[in-house]
Design a protein around this motif. Sequence first.
Motif, mmCIF file in Angstrom:
data_model
loop_
_atom_site.group_PDB
_atom_site.id
_atom_site.type_symbol
_atom_site.label_atom_id
_atom_site.label_comp_id
_atom_site.label_asym_id
_atom_site.label_seq_id
_atom_site.Cartn_x
_atom_site.Cartn_y
_atom_site.Cartn_z
ATOM 1 N N GLY A 53 -11.540 -1.992 7.130
ATOM 2 C CA GLY A 53 -11.608 -2.809 5.935
ATOM 3 C C GLY A 53 -12.586 -3.956 6.073
ATOM 4 O O GLY A 53 -13.382 -4.015 7.010
ATOM 5 N N LYS B 182 -7.397 1.022 4.660
ATOM 6 C CA LYS B 182 -8.722 0.402 4.613
ATOM 7 C C LYS B 182 -8.771 -0.453 3.352
ATOM 8 O O LYS B 182 -8.796 0.072 2.238
ATOM 9 C CB LYS B 182 -9.792 1.492 4.577
ATOM 10 N N LEU B 183 -8.752 -1.769 3.529
ATOM 11 C CA LEU B 183 -8.693 -2.690 2.398
ATOM 12 C C LEU B 183 -9.828 -3.701 2.448
ATOM 13 O O LEU B 183 -10.211 -4.157 3.521
ATOM 14 C CB LEU B 183 -7.363 -3.462 2.401
ATOM 15 N N LYS B 184 -10.326 -4.046 1.250
ATOM 16 C CA LYS B 184 -11.270 -5.164 1.147
ATOM 17 C C LYS B 184 -10.448 -6.345 0.630
ATOM 18 O O LYS B 184 -10.032 -6.370 -0.519
ATOM 19 C CB LYS B 184 -12.404 -4.834 0.180
ATOM 20 N N ILE B 185 -10.215 -7.309 1.510
ATOM 21 C CA ILE B 185 -9.341 -8.433 1.181
ATOM 22 C C ILE B 185 -10.173 -9.693 1.007
ATOM 23 O O ILE B 185 -10.930 -10.067 1.907
ATOM 24 C CB ILE B 185 -8.287 -8.652 2.288
ATOM 25 N N VAL C 239 0.857 -1.203 0.000
ATOM 26 C CA VAL C 239 0.000 0.000 0.000
ATOM 27 C C VAL C 239 0.886 1.244 0.000
ATOM 28 O O VAL C 239 0.634 2.198 -0.751
ATOM 29 C CB VAL C 239 -0.950 0.000 1.229
ATOM 30 N N ILE D 102 -0.952 -1.425 -4.245
ATOM 31 C CA ILE D 102 -2.307 -1.863 -3.871
ATOM 32 C C ILE D 102 -3.085 -0.614 -3.497
ATOM 33 O O ILE D 102 -2.570 0.263 -2.809
ATOM 34 C CB ILE D 102 -2.261 -2.826 -2.663
ATOM 35 N N THR D 103 -4.354 -0.548 -3.957
ATOM 36 C CA THR D 103 -5.156 0.637 -3.613
ATOM 37 C C THR D 103 -6.230 0.309 -2.573
ATOM 38 O O THR D 103 -6.039 0.561 -1.398
ATOM 39 C CB THR D 103 -5.799 1.239 -4.876
ATOM 40 N N ASP D 104 -7.347 -0.286 -3.002
ATOM 41 C CA ASP D 104 -8.426 -0.509 -2.034
ATOM 42 C C ASP D 104 -8.888 -1.960 -1.937
ATOM 43 O O ASP D 104 -9.380 -2.382 -0.901
ATOM 44 C CB ASP D 104 -9.624 0.391 -2.376
ATOM 45 N N THR D 105 -8.721 -2.743 -3.005
ATOM 46 C CA THR D 105 -9.135 -4.149 -2.932
ATOM 47 C C THR D 105 -7.932 -5.062 -3.141
ATOM 48 O O THR D 105 -7.035 -4.771 -3.941
ATOM 49 C CB THR D 105 -10.188 -4.496 -4.009
ATOM 50 N N VAL D 106 -7.941 -6.150 -2.394
ATOM 51 C CA VAL D 106 -6.891 -7.166 -2.540
ATOM 52 C C VAL D 106 -7.588 -8.494 -2.793
ATOM 53 O O VAL D 106 -8.289 -8.998 -1.929
ATOM 54 C CB VAL D 106 -6.034 -7.276 -1.263
#
Length: 150
Positions: free
Chosen positions: A145, A124-127, A87, A92-96
């Motif tokens: 996230g 804040k990530l959506k993994i 990040v 990496i931006t917002d989704t992984v």
Amino acid sequence: MDLSNLKPAKGSVQSNAKRVGRGEGSGKGGTATRGHKGAKSRSGYSRKIGFEGGQMPLQRRVPKFGFTNINRKDYLGINLDTLQTLVDEGRITDTVDMNVLIENGLAGKNELVKILGRGELKAKLKISVHKFTASAKQAIEAAGGEAVTL
């Protein structure tokens, strides 16, 4: 320097090798220092790794135990601090998801991935991967996230 004082480079000439099997007059003829009879005296002999002269080899004497589960699932662990460095580098931006991990060289396309809880995650990530440890899931949600199990 002229022809009278030429000599080979230091260490390039080694005359200490014994020339064996070159006739009786050399003192190293006949058996050519191999002794009489036995496997070691024959041409083509090569000692097998672990061979102990006919004695039961160590790897056969030691008892075997345990088993390998053929249904075992191996997960590739990726820590939160690894994701945070990606990040920070802007990779990496917002989704992984699996595609992002494969593009960044963290996982292969056929691997199962588990997110581990080492380090801290500020982004804040959506993994979405196959598994999460409890501490990793907690840290992801604490950072705002979302942890999605595939």
